[in-house]
Structure formats: structure tokens, C-alpha cells
Design a protein around this motif. Structure first.
Motif, mmCIF file in Angstrom:
data_model
loop_
_atom_site.group_PDB
_atom_site.id
_atom_site.type_symbol
_atom_site.label_atom_id
_atom_site.label_comp_id
_atom_site.label_asym_id
_atom_site.label_seq_id
_atom_site.Cartn_x
_atom_site.Cartn_y
_atom_site.Cartn_z
ATOM 1 N N THR A 1 -1.742 -4.108 -9.588
ATOM 2 C CA THR A 1 -1.677 -4.951 -10.338
ATOM 3 C C THR A 1 -0.039 -5.464 -10.544
ATOM 4 O O THR A 1 0.245 -6.659 -10.796
ATOM 5 C CB THR A 1 -2.125 -5.309 -11.980
ATOM 6 O OG1 THR A 1 -4.250 -5.212 -11.106
ATOM 7 C CG2 THR A 1 -2.429 -7.046 -12.196
ATOM 8 N N LEU A 2 0.552 -3.969 -11.495
ATOM 9 C CA LEU A 2 1.210 -4.095 -12.063
ATOM 10 C C LEU A 2 2.894 -4.695 -10.991
ATOM 11 O O LEU A 2 3.645 -5.175 -10.927
ATOM 12 C CB LEU A 2 1.882 -3.301 -12.771
ATOM 13 C CG LEU A 2 3.112 -2.898 -13.309
ATOM 14 C CD1 LEU A 2 3.637 -3.929 -14.230
ATOM 15 C CD2 LEU A 2 3.310 -1.571 -13.651
ATOM 16 N N ALA A 3 2.346 -3.386 -9.963
ATOM 17 C CA ALA A 3 3.259 -3.957 -8.227
ATOM 18 C C ALA A 3 2.920 -5.444 -7.859
ATOM 19 O O ALA A 3 4.096 -5.176 -7.371
ATOM 20 C CB ALA A 3 2.973 -3.001 -7.735
ATOM 21 N N ASP B 1 0.627 -1.289 0.099
ATOM 22 C CA ASP B 1 -0.051 -0.236 -0.013
ATOM 23 C C ASP B 1 0.906 1.468 -0.077
ATOM 24 O O ASP B 1 0.562 1.994 -0.625
ATOM 25 C CB ASP B 1 -0.891 0.262 1.333
ATOM 26 C CG ASP B 1 -2.107 -1.195 0.862
ATOM 27 O OD1 ASP B 1 -2.243 -1.820 0.066
ATOM 28 O OD2 ASP B 1 -3.023 -1.196 2.206
ATOM 29 N N LYS B 2 2.013 1.455 0.642
ATOM 30 C CA LYS B 2 2.826 2.294 0.792
ATOM 31 C C LYS B 2 3.385 3.099 -1.120
ATOM 32 O O LYS B 2 3.782 3.795 -0.899
ATOM 33 C CB LYS B 2 4.140 2.409 1.644
ATOM 34 C CG LYS B 2 5.066 3.163 2.018
ATOM 35 C CD LYS B 2 4.738 5.041 2.280
ATOM 36 C CE LYS B 2 5.784 5.352 2.433
ATOM 37 N NZ LYS B 2 4.915 6.960 2.467
ATOM 38 N N LEU B 3 3.507 1.374 -1.510
ATOM 39 C CA LEU B 3 3.877 2.134 -2.862
ATOM 40 C C LEU B 3 2.694 2.439 -4.017
ATOM 41 O O LEU B 3 3.256 3.860 -4.256
ATOM 42 C CB LEU B 3 4.305 0.326 -3.553
ATOM 43 C CG LEU B 3 5.476 0.893 -4.687
ATOM 44 C CD1 LEU B 3 6.221 1.586 -5.046
ATOM 45 C CD2 LEU B 3 5.502 -0.674 -5.624
ATOM 46 N N VAL B 4 1.915 2.175 -3.984
ATOM 47 C CA VAL B 4 0.899 2.477 -4.505
ATOM 48 C C VAL B 4 0.477 3.826 -3.745
ATOM 49 O O VAL B 4 -0.209 4.641 -4.623
ATOM 50 C CB VAL B 4 -0.865 1.647 -3.834
ATOM 51 C CG1 VAL B 4 -1.740 2.235 -4.550
ATOM 52 C CG2 VAL B 4 -0.221 -0.005 -4.746
ATOM 53 N N ASP B 5 0.155 4.270 -2.511
ATOM 54 C CA ASP B 5 0.193 5.845 -2.439
ATOM 55 C C ASP B 5 1.648 6.545 -2.701
ATOM 56 O O ASP B 5 1.315 7.903 -2.789
ATOM 57 C CB ASP B 5 0.567 5.636 -0.725
ATOM 58 C CG ASP B 5 -0.456 4.607 0.432
ATOM 59 O OD1 ASP B 5 -2.060 4.456 -0.619
ATOM 60 O OD2 ASP B 5 -0.934 4.646 1.233
ATOM 61 N N GLU B 6 2.533 6.541 -2.953
ATOM 62 C CA GLU B 6 3.524 6.704 -3.358
ATOM 63 C C GLU B 6 3.558 7.202 -5.241
ATOM 64 O O GLU B 6 3.320 8.024 -5.447
ATOM 65 C CB GLU B 6 4.924 6.130 -3.011
ATOM 66 C CG GLU B 6 6.227 6.865 -3.469
ATOM 67 C CD GLU B 6 5.597 8.418 -2.317
ATOM 68 O OE1 GLU B 6 6.758 9.214 -2.802
ATOM 69 O OE2 GLU B 6 5.673 8.693 -1.178
ATOM 70 N N ALA B 7 3.437 6.296 -5.274
ATOM 71 C CA ALA B 7 2.627 6.054 -7.012
ATOM 72 C C ALA B 7 1.638 6.979 -6.829
ATOM 73 O O ALA B 7 1.564 8.365 -8.126
ATOM 74 C CB ALA B 7 2.445 4.662 -7.417
ATOM 75 N N GLY B 8 0.382 7.425 -6.633
ATOM 76 C CA GLY B 8 -0.629 8.037 -6.356
ATOM 77 C C GLY B 8 -0.205 9.944 -6.205
ATOM 78 O O GLY B 8 -0.394 10.587 -6.899
ATOM 79 N N THR C 1 -7.095 7.713 -11.271
ATOM 80 C CA THR C 1 -8.412 7.370 -10.612
ATOM 81 C C THR C 1 -8.005 5.894 -10.313
ATOM 82 O O THR C 1 -7.049 5.167 -10.467
ATOM 83 C CB THR C 1 -8.747 7.331 -12.475
ATOM 84 O OG1 THR C 1 -7.822 6.599 -12.774
ATOM 85 C CG2 THR C 1 -9.111 8.581 -13.035
ATOM 86 N N ALA C 2 -9.593 5.763 -10.551
ATOM 87 C CA ALA C 2 -9.925 4.355 -9.470
ATOM 88 C C ALA C 2 -9.177 2.615 -10.882
ATOM 89 O O ALA C 2 -8.847 2.434 -10.403
ATOM 90 C CB ALA C 2 -11.010 3.512 -9.144
ATOM 91 N N MET C 3 -9.320 3.174 -11.909
ATOM 92 C CA MET C 3 -8.550 2.405 -12.789
ATOM 93 C C MET C 3 -7.151 2.827 -13.168
ATOM 94 O O MET C 3 -6.293 1.857 -13.014
ATOM 95 C CB MET C 3 -9.489 2.580 -14.372
ATOM 96 C CG MET C 3 -8.240 1.977 -15.087
ATOM 97 S SD MET C 3 -8.905 0.172 -15.703
ATOM 98 C CE MET C 3 -8.569 -0.499 -16.871
ATOM 99 N N ARG C 4 -6.328 3.985 -13.519
ATOM 100 C CA ARG C 4 -5.157 3.840 -12.938
ATOM 101 C C ARG C 4 -4.540 3.448 -11.618
ATOM 102 O O ARG C 4 -3.117 2.391 -11.508
ATOM 103 C CB ARG C 4 -4.842 5.303 -12.865
ATOM 104 C CG ARG C 4 -4.900 6.018 -13.901
ATOM 105 C CD ARG C 4 -3.968 7.319 -14.531
ATOM 106 N NE ARG C 4 -4.602 7.880 -16.041
ATOM 107 C CZ ARG C 4 -4.856 9.023 -16.343
ATOM 108 N NH1 ARG C 4 -4.105 9.794 -14.759
ATOM 109 N NH2 ARG C 4 -4.644 9.729 -17.347
ATOM 110 N N GLU C 5 -4.576 3.107 -10.588
ATOM 111 C CA GLU C 5 -4.678 2.655 -9.428
ATOM 112 C C GLU C 5 -4.363 0.945 -9.474
ATOM 113 O O GLU C 5 -3.357 0.593 -8.325
ATOM 114 C CB GLU C 5 -5.485 2.958 -7.806
ATOM 115 C CG GLU C 5 -5.312 2.255 -7.132
ATOM 116 C CD GLU C 5 -5.331 2.778 -5.549
ATOM 117 O OE1 GLU C 5 -5.919 2.407 -4.138
ATOM 118 O OE2 GLU C 5 -6.531 3.873 -5.823
#
Length: 154
Positions: free
Chosen positions: A40-42, A13-20, A31-35
Motif C-alpha cells: 500500500t505504501l509503495a 511486485d519486484k519491489l515487494v519481493d525485494e522488500a520481503g 507477514t501478510a500484514m507487513r506485505e
């Protein structure tokens, strides 16, 4: 000797938050789709194609996701340093340190497809300088070394 960057590696989740955050700082919407595409990629252990990601995101969402949409999102992620493209495999890897801009050198296993990266500023810097001397601007090294990983070679 390689020049090493000191990365702030992220995961989960930390990686996803940082990417956002990085995408928002680039003036793009998270967006929800980009997330979903990034998450999924991560989660992938090896480089994944846009078709693989589209299939997995579609399964999660319970409806078909077009690979073209995923390609556009992945291209955005590459432009904003959230993902790296493995050119020789037409596949992508999430960047675990999305706030850090540098040129990675990828090692790709010909047997299992595992990809690792390292940084060598002296090597990539020499490539950039060679491109500039040849009259090119905005030179971006894409360096991929292929061989067998430790597991496959033993």
C-alpha cells in the motif's frame, strides 16, 4: 557536485519481493500484514501518513486496521531501510532501492506534497562528520528541502 549512487530501482511486485528479502535478511518475518502495509505504501504517489495507510489497508482487508499497528510496521520498515520517513510531514515513502543504504536528501513541495530525493554523499558526509566532531555517534542525517516542484512553480 553530488556523488550519485547507482541504484537498482524496483517497482510493483519486484519491489515487494525485494522488500520481503531485505526484511528476512534483517531477521524479521515478512507477514501478510507487513506485505499489505508495504504494498500500500509503495502504491502511493506522495508521502503517506500511518493513518492513510491504515485506512487503505483496512479497505483492502475489509476490516479496520489500527494506526498504531501500522506505525510499528512503518518504524520497522524505516529501521530496515524499506521506507523513508519524511520528518516534517510525519509521513512515509517506500524505498524503491531497499538494499542500498545511504542518506537521502528529500525535496518536498509545499503546494502539492510531492517528495523526491537525491543523494549527495559529500553533503551528508559533512553532516555526519560535524555530528561526530560534536561528540555524537551513530549520526544519521535527515535532510529535507522545502519549496515548489516544477509543476507547482510553473
Amino acid at each position: 557536485m553530488a556523488s550519485h549512487h547507482h541504484h537498482h530501482e524496483h517497482s510493483g511486485d519486484k519491489l515487494v519481493d525485494e522488500a520481503g528479502k531485505v526484511l528476512a535478511e534483517a531477521g524479521e518475518q515478512w507477514t501478510a500484514m507487513r506485505e499489505d502495509v508495504f504494498r500500500t505504501l509503495a502504491e502511493q504517489e506522495r508521502p503517506a501518513s500511518a493513518y492513510d495507510i491504515a485506512e487503505l489497508v483496512g479497505q483492502k482487508r475489509g476490516k479496520r486496521v489500527a494506526a498504531n499497528s501500522v506505525y510499528r510496521i512503518l518504524d520497522l520498515f524505516v529501521r530496515t531501510n524499506l521506507a523513508n520517513r519524511i520528518e516534517s510531514a510525519n509521513a512515509y515513502l517506500a524505498n524503491t532501492h531497499p538494499g542500498c543504504h545511504h542518506d537521502c536528501i528529500f525535496l518536498i513541495c509545499d503546494d502539492c506534497g510531492q517528495a523526491d530525493h537525491f543523494d549527495d554523499d559529500s553533503l551528508t558526509g559533512a553532516l555526519i562528520e560535524a555530528g561526530r566532531k560534536a561528540g555524537y555517534s551513530n549520526v544519521r542525517p535527515v535532510v529535507e528541502l522545502r519549496g515548489l516542484c516544477r509543476d507547482c512553480s510553473s
